[in-house]
Every structure is written in C-alpha cells, then in structure tokens.
Design an enzyme around this catalytic site. Structure first.
Site, PDB file in Angstrom:
ATOM      1  N   GLU B 153     -44.295  -8.769 -28.427  1.00  0.00           N
ATOM      2  CA  GLU B 153     -44.165  -7.773 -29.327  1.00  0.00           C
ATOM      3  C   GLU B 153     -44.947  -7.869 -30.732  1.00  0.00           C
ATOM      4  OE1 GLU B 153     -40.215  -6.542 -29.430  1.00  0.00           O
ATOM      5  OE2 GLU B 153     -40.160  -5.731 -27.552  1.00  0.00           O
ATOM      6  N   GLU B 310     -40.436  -4.778 -20.578  1.00  0.00           N
ATOM      7  CA  GLU B 310     -39.364  -4.821 -20.719  1.00  0.00           C
ATOM      8  C   GLU B 310     -38.418  -3.585 -20.980  1.00  0.00           C
ATOM      9  OE1 GLU B 310     -38.286  -6.724 -24.783  1.00  0.00           O
ATOM     10  OE2 GLU B 310     -39.945  -8.277 -24.420  1.00  0.00           O
TER      11      GLU B 310
END
Lengths: 671, 671, 671
Positions: B153, B310
């Site tokens: 991320e 995710e």
C-alpha cells in the site's frame, strides 16, 4: 475648492492593481487601450514586484517598471506606486531565515505563498528599506505617480511572530510601556499561578502553553504585534518623505474590521485611508456589512474621503465556496462605498491572473476577455463614476457614534472568559443593523476621543475601558450626549484588570446601576424581557444588575433565574440620559429600543419614511448636497425626498418623489 | 489457453496475508490444515517481516521464513512473497533518522506504527534494496513462490516527505521536468506574489506557509511524491528481475481510488494489478463503490485479470465505527470483484491478530476459531471459487469510458478554488452510479490514451487537461466517439494554468460552447433546470455558458441569476455528438440525461430489463461467456437472460429466466 | 470518638484556597474578618506561591508567608499548607529548559500559564524537593498548619511528556515492568508491523507517528505517565514526613473521573482523599455526576471521609460558556457531597482574582463584595456546616459496586477500536444513573480488589481485565455475589492482548456465554431487544453472543442482522447469578433491567418510595445515623422516612413524613 484625496488626480478615482509582470510586454499595450475604454484613471503598480525588481541580493532590475510607468503616463493613467515590500523574494528567506515569521510552536514559515516576513526582523527591515530607497530614488519625480502605496494588507496571514528576535522586540516594547518589571508584574497580575517575573529576560511572547496564558500578556502581545507592523509602515513612510513632497499622499490598504491591527493608531499615519472589501456572498446582509465597513473607514479618516482600494468585480477565490456576485451587486455595492464617503473605487486586480493562487479571483478584465458581463459592468461603472466628480471631498454628518476600541475587542475575545461565544463583530452588528435600517448616519469613534459632538454614543460591548475612556464618557454625558452601554461593558481596565469594587467602577453614577454577576446563557437558551407590556427575547448573555439611586428600570427579566430583576436600566441626569443593557436582545427588541432611544436623543435619520431595503445617505460639499438612494430590493421603489433633484449619473430631473429600479442606485444632486 | 494472472497458479486464487511470525511455530501446522480446509491456495508472506528478518543492522534471520515457505510448499499452498520492505525496523530509524518522513512543519515521524519511511531517503533505499537482494538470493527458486509482492500500500499514511533530502529530490525532479528555472517560473506563474526564483536552491516543497502555497508547486509536489514512491517500487522490481524470471509476476497492492499515487503511471510497472478494498459499511451504496473500484482495477491493467489482494471477511478497525459486514455481503461483494475481472480473492489477514493495532480487524480465522459465522463464510467462498476456474482470464467489453486523471484530481482539490466542495470522487460517482444502475459496463480511461474504441467517453469533472488530452478528445470525437464533459472540465492546462482566452480552449468547437464565468452554489442552495418540459434540480455548481455556432441547448436554467441561460449544451458534428453540462444535476436528472445519451451513442447494457438492485456483468474467454447476476436486494429476483445457462457454482441449469435468492449470486456459464 | 479526617480540625471543614500574594497586605485583615463572618475554619495557602517564595534561583522570601500563617493562627483559622510546587517560576524554565514538558511533536511548552513541568525532569524534581525542604523546615511546627497539600491537580494540563529525559524514564519503567526486551516484544505484539525491538534504546514514548502507534505502547505510556507524576508526589511526601508527624495528614487534590491518573494507585499514598468538582452547568444531570464523583472519592478512600477541596460558589471561567450556578444549586450540591461522605467543603478561591486567567472564576468573596448573593450563600453554607459536626467520620454502606479500572478505561478509548464512540464515562453513567435514581448506595471498586462483600458487582464496560481481576470476579461469584458485565467487557488482558480463544476467556462459565463477534452500530442506528414481551431499544453497540451450557436468554434481538440471537444472557450457579449484556440499552431498558437485577440480588435502596428527583443517602457513626434528603426538583416534596428525626440544620423535629422545600436539603439525625 473641494478637498481632493489625491491632489494629483482631480477626478473620481477608478482602477485597480496592475501587475504587468505576470504577462509578456506584448499585452501591455492592450492593457492601456482597455483601461482607457473602461475609464480607468488610477492603477496600483508593484505591490508584489520585489522578486522581479531585486532578483538576487545584489542585482536590481527596474527597467521593466520604468516602461510600465512611462506607458501609464503616456496613456494618461495615474499610478499609486507600491513600495513592493509586501512579499519578500525567496532568496531573502533562504539566505536570511530570521526574516521568516515563526509560529507559537517554533515553526518557521516557508516562502512560496506571500507576506511571510517576521514584523520584528531587523534583516527584513534593512532589506525592505533599501528597496524603498531605490524606489524613491528612481520614481520620486515620475509624473505618473500621484500616490505611494506602502506594503499591502499589513497583518494578512502574518500578524505576529514568536521568534527570538520578536521576543526581544516584545520585551523592548514592554520596557517602554512599563518601565520596570515590577510594574509589569502588577499590571499583568503575575502573582497568580506563580508567573511572577524576576527579570525582563523571563518575559516571553505567549508561545504554546499547556493552559491559558496570562491574558494581559496576550493582550499586550496583540498591541505589540500591531505596533511592530506599524513601525515597519512608518519606517517606509519616513524614507519616502525624505524625497517625496506632501502633495503626493502615502497610503496602505486596510481590511475593514480586521482583528489584528489597531486601525485607530494606524490611521494617524496614513494620508488617504484605503480599504479592501470582499463581502461574503453567502451572507444575505452583505450590504449592512458594506455600509458598516465604509462608515468605519470614513471615521478612521475623521470624515475625510477614503478609497476602496480593492474589491473584486465578481467572485473571489479564498472562501469555501466563492459564488459570482449577484446581479447588480457589483455596481450597487461600489456606489454604496461612495455613498459612505469613498472618493475612489479600485479593484484587485486589472487583468485576471492565469496562474498562481489567485487565478480564480475575478479581475476587471476576465479570462474570457471583453465580451463578458464582468467587463460590461466594469466599463459601465467606470463611465458612471466620472459623473461623480462634483461630489469629490463631500462629507457626511453623523449624530450617532458607535464605540470601537481594538484593545477592548482583543480583550473581549481572549480565552478564559465568562462566555467565549461573545464576539465584537456580533455586538457591533447588533446595534449597527437597526440604526442603518432606520436610516441613521453612524460614525465609529474611539472611546478615548472627544465624544461630545454626538447626540448619542453607543458602546455595543465595550468590555475594556481605560481611565481616559471613562473620563471621555463622563464628559460627554455631562455635556448633553446620551450614552448607551451594551452588555459586558466597562468590565476591566486598560490592562484587563477588574477595578477595585467591580463592574462599571467610575461610571456607576452615569448609568445608575452596576452588575453584580454575569449570567451568560448556554447555546439554545433564551429568556424573556418585559419592556412595559412588550415581551422581548434575549439569548447568549444576561446580567444580574443592581440599581443605584436615581435610576429607572426600562426592562425586566420575566423568565429564568433572574426573573423579576432589571434587564435594562436608565438614568436621567441634568443634560442627558444613559442606558445600560445587561443582555443580548434579539433583533426586534433592539430595533424598537434603539428607535425610542434615538428619538429621545434628538437624532434624526437622513430621510424619513424610506421603504424597507432602500438605503439613503447624504454627502455635502461646496457644490451642494448629494443624496444616494440605493435600492437593495428586487422591485422598483419610490422615495419622497421633498425637493427638486438631478440624478448625477442619468441626468434625470425629479421634483419630490424619485423612483429607483430594482437593485439600482441614484446619486441625486440637491443644488 | 486462457491468460493466467499467475502462471504458477492455474486456479482461481484464494487466500490472504499470512503473518506467522505473530504466533509460535506450534500453531503453523494448524494454520496449514485449516487453510486446506478453507480452500486457500495462495498466501502473501512477509509483508511486515523486516524486523524479524534483519533484527539488527548486521544480523539476518531467514531460517524461520525458510520453514514457513517449506511448510506452505509441503501443503500445496502457493506463496506471494513480500520483499518485507513495507515497514522498516526501529533500529533503522534510531540509527538513521534521515529514513524517517518529515511533515510540513519539520516534525520527523516516529517509528512505532508502520510505513513511516521517507520515500526520498537514500539510506532507506540502500537498506531496503539490500534486504530485497537477500530475499531474492534466498528465495528466487523456491518452488512455493509464484509471485513477488513489493512493499505494501505505497502511500498509505506516508505519501510525502518535506525533509531536506526530499527537497533535494524534488528539485532534481523539477530540473528533469523543466530544465531551467525560468521555465519553472513561467509554468508556476511565480511572477505573482513575488515568488520568482532566481536559482534552483530556492525552490522547496510546499512546507507550512502562512497562506495558499503556489498551486502548481503543490501539484508538482504531488506528482513528485507519487513518482518518488514509484521509484522505490521500480528499484525493488529491478533487483528481483535480476534473478527471477518473467513467469513469476511482480505486484504491489493498490487502494482503489487512492488520492496520493498516480495509478495509471504505476500500472505500467505492475504485472498483476492488485487492490485492497475496505468498504465503508455505513454507506448504503458500498456495492456501487465496489463495482466502480473493480472497474478501475480492470482498466488499470488494460482489461487483464486483476487480484483483490486484501479485504476483510467482516469488520475492520480503523474507521470511527467498524460494524461487522452485513449478512451475505462478504460473499456477494467478493464475487462482485470476480464479476468485474478479478481472478483472485485474498484477505488481510489469515489469522486475526491478538495484539497490536489490528487485532480488531477481522481475519479469515477469527479469535473464536472455526465455530464461527466468519469461518463458515470464508470456507464456503473458498469452495465456490474453485468452481470458477473456467472463467480465468475472461475479459469484459465496455463501450463507455469515464475519464480519470490523477493530475486533474489533484488540481481540482487544491486550495484557492471557486468551490472547495467539489471532489473528484463525488463527480465520478455522479456519473458512474446511473450507468451502473442501468447495467452498462464501464471502463476508466486516461484522457491521454487512445479513446476511439469507445462509443461514449465521459469526463465527469476533468478540470485539468493537457494538450495531448485535448488532441485525444478531438481525435475520438472526429472518429465517431460521443463525448460528455461535466462541469468545470477543461479549465486549465497541465501545469494548472488557464489557457489564453479561457475555458475549453482547444475544445470549444467540439462542444459548441464555453463558460464565461463559474457560478458555484453555496451550501443548501439549489436551482432548477428545464430539459424540454422536465424540471431537474442542480446544486453545488452552475456555470454561465456561452453558445458558439452550431450548438443546441439541451437544458436551460429556470431559476437564479442564470435563469434563461443554457445549462446543458450539445453539438452534433459529422460523426459524433458532444455534450457539455455546466452544473451538478441531482440523481434523477443525471440518470435520465445519461440514459438518453447512451441511447444516442448506441451503447448497450449487458442485459435489458434487469430488476432494480440486481447487478449483471459479463466476462468472456475461449470457454465462452460468464454472466454474473448479483442480487443486492433483500428479496429473491428473477432475471430473463434469454438463453440457456448453467450456474458454475450450484451446477443448476436454466432456460431463459433465472432466479437469484436475496443477497445471493449466480455465475452463469453461457456455452 | 469519631474518625476525624484532620485530627487538628475537629469541626466540619469550610473554607478555600487563600492566595493573599495577589493583594496588598492591607486587605489581609479584611480577609480574616470576613472569613470569620463566613464561618471559614480552613484555608489552603501557597498552592501557586513558588515564584513569590523563591524569586530567583538563589533567593528566598518566606517572610510574607510567615505573616499570612501567623495571621490565620491569630484568627483561629487552620491552614492546609501547600508545598507550592504546582507551578514553577519563569526563571526555572528559562535557565533549565529540561524542566518544561515536551509534546508528541517535540515542542517544548512555554511558561506563562501554569503547571507546565515535565513530570520526569530530574532538575524539576531537584528544585521542587529543595522548596519542600525549605517549607517543611520553616513550617513543620507552625500551629496553624493542620494538613499539608502537595502539588495541585496533578495531570491538569500536563499529564505526559515526550522529551528525551521522559523517554529514558519510560524505558526505565518498562525495564522494571518487563525485565527484558523480549518480554516487552511479546506483550506488545511487536512482531506485527515490523515493530520488533532489538534493544531497549529503540523503545520510545508514542511520539507523532503516521498511523496508530502500538496500543500496548500507548497503554503503558499512560500508566507510566500516571506513575511518573505519582513519584513526584511521593517524593514530596517523603520530605514532609521526615519532619511532620502522622497527626498532620498529607493530601493532594483529585479531579473526579480524571482520565490521566490512576487514582486507585494514587489513593494508597494520600491521607485525606481530596477532590475538585466543577460541574458542567449546561448539563441538566449535574447532580447525577455530583453523586457519582463523590461516591468515587469515598470509595478511593475505602469509605473514609474525604474533602471537597475545590469548587466554585458560582461561575467558572474555562468552559465555552460559564453560567452562574442556578438558584440553590451551590448549597444543595455542597451538601450532596457531605451526603456522599465529604467532611469538608472548600473552594477555589477565597477572594475572586482581579487579574490573570481566573478573574472570572467566582470566589467566595466576589468582586462586588459582601452585598452579593454569592456572599450570602457562602455565609449561609458556612453557618449550616458548623451544625454537621455530629456526623464527622460517619460512613455509608453500599451493597452494590461498579467496577472501574483506569487501565481498562485507557485501553477502551485508544484508537484502532471496533468503535471509537464508546467511552468509559458514558458506560459508567449508563449504569450509575438508574441505580442512583432508584436510591441505591453505590461504591466504586477496582476489579482486582476483594469484591465478595457486595451483593452485586457491575462492570459497565470492563474492556480490559487482568488475570487477577478474573480471579476476583470468579471468587466473588462463587461466594454469592451477583455479577453483571456490560458490553465489550473481558475482551483483553492486562497488556491489551486478546486471550487465546477469545472473548471472556476465564469467565465463560460464569456468564454461560461469550461473544463471537462485535457488531457496533453506526451513528443514528438503533435496534430492538425483546425482554419477555417488553421491547427495548439499543444503540451504539451490539454483539453476536454464543450460548454455553446452563445459560438462560434474558433478552433477544428482534431487528437487524442479529435478529433472533441473544442480547442478554444470564447464568445461575450455586450461590449467585451472573448477567452478560451484549448491547447498549437505552435509559428505560437499563433502568428496568437493573431494577430486576437488584431485587434478585437482595440489594436494598436507602429508602423505598422516594419521589422522583429526591436523592436520599445515609451516613452512620457512633452518634447514630444521618439521613440526607436532597430535593433536586422545583417543588416541595414530602418523604416518608418511617421514624422520628431531627433536622441538624434547622433543628426541626419530625415524626414519619418530612417535607423538603424546592431545591432544599435536610440532614436528619436518626438517633
């Protein structure tokens, strides 16, 4: 001959900030042609030009500015020449970080926006004065220059600095004020909370603390910060005056009710009071604010004509939402400023920027050019203003004054108050609004000035009042001036200390009462006041008032813990009457109260029987009187003025009644 | 044969982040058994393992990871191996403070949370690449490893840094872009506000200033910050590729419409586009956002299958309130991602943590173990996804594209705007929502890509458009693609400058109009637009539009200052039509407008006559077509699909109409 | 003889903080005369006197304080002598910046407010103890001094510090707690997010991070910060006790439910529990908070009499709006504290300041002097309290305890929670309010103390519970005490880790259930619970509860995703019953639930059939019992007490029913 604000410009001034350095020189000729087309006769040049005039510490570049000024001159356009010190160039901050303002946590501000200098930086002062020297040396005699413009909106963004150098300057200011540290200790009340200073070195600006800093320290730091900026202004003026004669006035631009500079003190040093006005278009009462700010400017100049130095023809860019100006508002609000004493209407800026943070701030010349509503409105106004030449220098006569003192404002809005929901602006508006709506001409006055020429003096919320202020009020009252004190007035002395014995000490006999205890109301709470048989509503604030001999109860709380106790008290003395209002009345209640008070005070509106939403003001000079009729409503209105008149703009003649179109304005000459 | 996202995993991918270092090795065997039970075939290992792999500057500890990978391999579970550089260990920050990000006030971030590194730190880069070297050296050939996972991320929490080293890197980036400082001055418009730079040394990141920093500086700093992170990513990729062959893809995980990284630019460097999705469960339209984000991911990969890297099976832990997922939502929303092109559904994380900041973030294996609703849902999904193997690599066909450009997004939401209430996401949703609800398949596209393959290209609010973008729009329009531009589009160039002459310059002939002036509306303000005889409501934004030859008025303001002026304008040219909407229509109005526009553009939905609340998508590959029916409503629905089909999951066969239970999903194979 | 809180003051204590250094000595004589008039018998002297006692590092000035103490003694007024260390003088901060607290961004706090010291500063400790030495040396034997008062409101404003020295102290505290860094790593869960520490040097206070810092680190830092302040307190006590005998108690003043100090731990070191209470006058339930805080104080002292050390007779100055106290509230709320165990009622401060940040904080002697409502109220109370002498030392008997643990409070309100809308205070009030309104006497208890003497122990939201806490609950339950656990209780262990297996581990058999998953509700969301045929409303929080053998369902969700599942579960065991409430019931629902639970537990209110709005408490000593009747309503009330009584204050006698005027209080002696 009438008093001219700018001797070198015997016309109604119209124009704006002109920043040609944003464009290639090829467009400058077009600028000149369009300025002439729009009726522009004055431009402010150079406000943000420092980096372009002094590209590095040791190089200077004035040739482009020479060409700009010559071009203006060749086109008959006068120049308000800025000293260009408003915003220092990047190289100054990089090489001399001490020129950058520091916040209360110690963070040094970056360049890259504007006006980021520390007001107390000696290096900044040295470099800025050097620039002014250069400017004056070069342009003192330039025939286009009719006014000098120092800095820009002092205090906008940076109004204080907490650096070490600023701390030194603050201490020096305090030493001048108090002489010795013991006196400071006494006036600041440092015996409390173990704040007592043994030595000047220990005294600091109110940097980040864990709880409320000493309020007198905060108050003095606000005063010092205003003075520190004023010193910069005065230092520039001194440099200019060494070469430039009195016939060329010097100015800097104010920002209406700006909370961070004591404009009374500043005004003494400014030849032409100038102001920037950017109304909040989401506020349906912008025209009230428009009148109020203009009255402040006229009052700061002791009645002299003043200049609207900046406004936008339409939208600005810095509020959350920035609408275009509503239909007719630009023209009506511009003429409203003239109605309240302005002899110049200027704008920021001439040509809308295409880059940078203000590209969405409307300019006189929009991105889309001359086939635009904005351009047509601007040009129309320019032509109209030419016709106002007869009223140059005309003055107004006000029988009513509202008291405003920045020290009191600052003190009122510090932390650790009975209620932090009280604001100076709200209190001023509470009283100004009904007076304006009823057609009264209103001045602003400082409580320490001679107040005896007014029939009625009103302190909407004069929390702090100095000993001299008390003297002035007493003298005016004794001389026949009626006095009104609104809530929470007369509570503290000049250093924000409660006087021995408490509230209204020194004025208790004037009002016939004092307050034993404040009773602020919480959010949503309202109480009722009975005035005769009328019920009024109050919110925000009430007081437990104690009567003294000779007083009369004008209103009584009828609900809440104070039910049965006085809310409004008056006392009639030999030559005058005084009222104390221990509450925040709602709009209806304050309007009817003030109406009665005005009548009892012998104050008269400009005109009787004016339709709601129509504003009337009068200015007079040796050419006669000029009546402004501003129709803020959406329908045509008819106003009986009781005499013959000629509209300066349309050249129409009237006998008696005059009609004004929806949103339109008339400027009637009463010969 | 179908295109496989991961050649080493010829199955529908199912699994999640596996962080075994949080537990004693004794539980690893249980992990393996339960993974097999749930159908897990892929786990991401090592994302936050740096401190455990390199406990001190000079010690390394890989043995535990060896055992984890071997265990996975032994159990037939493939590994997406992280480079472990996402979050540096405490010792790095303590010994090398330059690795820590610095905020705009100069505060250096502490370690103790995660991902606190400065993207421009050379020391951080050196240490992170050394770690990757070690990882690659050790695991390049490991048979369990089928994909490499760089960082995590990027930009989450730390997306920019204002340190001296970052300032140097920013300057280097600017030098590459502009060549000389004069060009930068011109493109940034530094002649205004005395921001002009004499030297590169003076140029800084937009640190804390007293007012709006230069907008082009802000915009370039956003671009630079995205690029600085991308450089780190690419540097890791380079190290990996030195040892790892092309059959092992490399990825990093995106965060849907993440505002701090230009995903178009990133995507070029990513083999398998991966995404994290954590819907806001307080938002009743999460499924719209679910579809929209998935369409973005598919588009970023130019239609290639992508991975949901995710998600949480139920609650997360970082919003103000974090509810459990509503009944059926986990399964339906997971399959929705497949419906929009995902060939892998993974989770953060396998086993719910019992300590640390994410212990209340649900895991596939909850604290309470396998006798839980979450575990049953996870296992059910795992089994179902196995049956989707036939659709691996299947693609979608979209006739409509929404334009999205991070530069424009950034510029739109800078300060100093006509309205700071405009957001890119709201504008995208305004147009995506009705298209999705009407059953259209929608791509996202960058304005600088070839747009001619679409029947309809829509720019919901493309504030900034580059010269190349203008060319692409013109070319598509000329080639037969219909174009829709929403409000405040085409306003500025690539460096956020207004083009000479103003709005829509370069595209005025396409739309047959331009905007003379923006008229943003304040909060609570609405106006009315007439489209034929229908009344529509607009809020937030209106524009004063000027018509050019050949245009047609499609809608007219009927209230407010713009009453009688055009609100929506179209122009029909030889091969196509273009619309300009100078307002923010409400939901009903935009829905009916777009319906008409789609019909005129010849765009067709996946299926006609679908009940409200049922989502239909189609993916196709050499095995045929796959129709996803997602019932987002609370009641059973019947959908006529007009041909025979077999539900891949339930194996039921249908002829014509198909029923879908409340909240349920069908994946129909159309042979 | 009754237990006296202060052996040297055998009267009901009445008085306040006396700061004579704020005034010239000329007013001190007046102070004494007025104190005697008002019935003052105890004053706290010197709290903020450091700067006046030690004007520079090497000079001391005690003579003025000598005169103050002698004057008090001469006037029969006892002194609670402060050590004067609460707020250090400016010179200390200037010369020793390490004494100044540092915030999480590294900003060092300025002096100029108060109490800005770093609790872990060794230099501050050295100087403060030197001052205490001087004080004790000089005044240990002074006949006026009956109590010593250390510091002031520890933690007010500064409750933590992030300096390097504080970081060292934090590490030392952690080393003492955990022994080795591996244990810390395990207990903090640093394997996650790569937070693993290789060395103690790497461990830091939770300074500014980019995302949630480790929660156990945050929790331990809160514990450390409370302990760091407590160490300062204890160090001063040690110095005092070297010269001052046990008959002179030592105290410091608490702040009710203060979130930054673990008062259970502090209380062990305090002879007379003292408290400051400044109710929020905008809160219509201030009297509930008044009772609850007083019960906490009594409980902290294990039932011993405590002192209300500070309150204001009317307004304070630090909230947004600070109203005057409502009619009768000052007297009723003062006596309410006595009703809940206070044997002293004191104020901040004697004479209202005229300068400084607290000049608008009401004093016993207002600015306007003695012809004021405040002065009359103060004097009345002073006279009334003299009559309470017979009840000195009287104690209360509570059959119900609410569990409160600062560690659990801190953990509950950390970031990264299922819902950040849960607060400890709201949870306590949810349960305390109905118990108080039903007339029950309630203690607070720590979960690790012996709980077996209560009939009913309630944990409104005991998120964190230690192993010892679990043991105590089990023991109490086994011994016959009924137990109620509210939502989200028993979720984590002492270091905020989820126990293996999950929720309520160690207590599942007591409650017959556990929670599989939290289901927090978003803002505005409510769900319904059926209890028998009654419908109750819940908001904010629900849970998915799983039943274990032997349990009974007491309430069932009837709406939402949990419809049909249990909301409230009970289990009856051999000697007791336990309830688990997996929701936040609204007021009606919790009131009826608790009523039933109290009855089943055999708990009895002080008096049955008390009118709503009348509060009744009982205190008993060897002189008999004392019944306090507090009428919080606006009308006279009649209460049947079922026996003869005499009002201690009015001396009226009653047989059976007793009337209490609106807002008034009776203290009935039941011989």
């Amino acid at each position: 001959m009438n008093e001219l604000a700018i001797p070198g410009l015997p016309e109604y001034a119209f124009g704006g900030d002109y920043n040609p350095e944003q464009w290639p020189e090829s467009v400058w000729q077009e600028d000149m042609a369009l300025m002439r087309e729009a009726g522009v006769n004055l431009v402010t040049v150079g406000v943000f030009s420092w980096a372009k005039l002094q590209p590095t510490e040791n190089t200077w570049s004035f040739e482009w500015l020479d060409r700009v000024l010559d071009l203006c001159h060749a086109n008959g356009i006068k120049v308000d020449l800025a000293t260009a010190t408003a915003s220092p160039p990047p190289w100054l901050g990089l090489k001399y970080p001490s020129t950058l303002a520091v916040d209360e946590t110690g963070v040094r501000m970056a360049w890259g926006a504007r006006q980021h200098f520390s007001p107390s930086s000696s290096v900044f002062k040295k470099f800025s004065l050097a620039l002014v020297e250069k400017m004056v040396e070069r342009y003192a005699e330039h025939p286009a220059v009719v006014m000098w413009h120092v800095g820009n909106e002092y205090g906008a963004h940076t109004h204080r600095c907490f650096s070490e150098e600023s701390a030194d300057a603050f201490r020096a200011w305090l030493i001048t004020k108090y002489g010795d540290v013991d006196t400071l200790n006494e006036r600041w009340g440092t015996a409390f909370w173990s704040q007592w200073y043994s030595n000047w070195d220990e005294v600091m600006p109110p940097r980040k603390t864990v709880y409320f800093p000493n309020p007198a320290q905060q108050l003095d730091f606000k005063r010092f910060s205003s003075d520190a900026m004023l010193e910069l202004y005065k230092a520039e003026v001194e440099v200019i005056r060494q070469r430039v004669g009195r016939q060329i006035p010097i100015t800097t631009n104010f920002m209406r009710f700006f909370p961070h500079a004591d404009y009374w003190k500043w005004s003494e040093n400014i030849d032409v009071i100038s102001d920037d006005w950017y109304p909040d278009l989401a506020d349906p009462e912008s025209h009230i604010e428009g009148a109020m700010g203009a009255d402040l400017m006229r009052s700061l100049g002791a009645g002299r004509p003043w200049f609207l130095m900046e406004q936008a023809p339409s939208a600005i860019n810095w509020r959350e939402v920035n609408p275009a100006k509503p239909k007719n508002a630009y023209r009506r609000w511009s003429l409203q400023q003239a109605a309240h004493g302005a002899d110049g209407i200027l704008h920021f800026q001439w040509r809308a920027s295409v880059r940078g943070a203000e590209k969405w701030h409307s300019g006189m010349l929009p991105h889309s050019g001359t086939d635009t509503a904005v351009w047509r409105e601007v040009s129309r106004l320019g032509q109209d203003l030419k016709k106002l030449k007869p009223l140059l220098g005309a003055k107004s006569d006000s029988q009513i004054a509202l008291l405003l003192d920045w020290s009191s404002w600052w003190a009122l809005e510090l932390d650790s108050r009975p209620s932090t929901r009280l604001t100076q602006m709200e209190a001023l508006l509470d009283y100004y609004r009904p007076l304006a709506q009823a057609g009264y001409s209103v001045d602003f006055a400082h409580p320490e000035q001679d107040l005896s020429r007014y029939k009625l003096v009103i302190a909407p919320s004069l929390y702090l009042i100095s000993d001299l202020g008390i003297e002035r009020i007493r003298a005016a009252s004794a001389g026949g001036t009626n006095i009104v004190f609104g809530k929470f007035s007369g509570a503290v002395d000049a250093e924000e200390g409660v006087r021995v014995g408490g509230h209204l000490m020194g004025l208790r006999d004037v009002f016939g009462c004092y307050t034993e205890e404040w009773h602020p109301l919480v959010a949503g709470q309202t109480e009722e006041v009975l005035i005769g048989s009328n019920r009024g509503e109050v919110s925000g604030w009430t007081e437990h008032i104690r009567l003294l001999p000779g007083s009369a109860i004008e209103g009584t709380f009828s609900t809440g813990d104070l039910a049965g106790l006085p809310a409004i008290v008056s006392k009639t003395s030999e030559k005058s009457k005084a009222w104390y209002l221990g509450c925040t009345p709602n709009r209806d209640m304050i309007a009817s109260l003030l109406e009665a008070i005005c009548i009892q005070s012998g104050a008269a509106p400009v005109l009787y029987s004016v339709p709601q939403g129509v504003e009337v003001t009068k200015r007079s000079n040796e050419n006669g009187s000029f009546l402004f009729l501003l129709n803020h409503t959406g329908v045509e209105q008819s106003i009986e003025i009781g005499q013959a008149s000629v509209d300066l703009i349309s050249a129409e003649s009237f006998v008696g009644a005059v009609t004004v179109g929806a949103g339109e304005v008339r400027v009637l000459h009463l010969p």
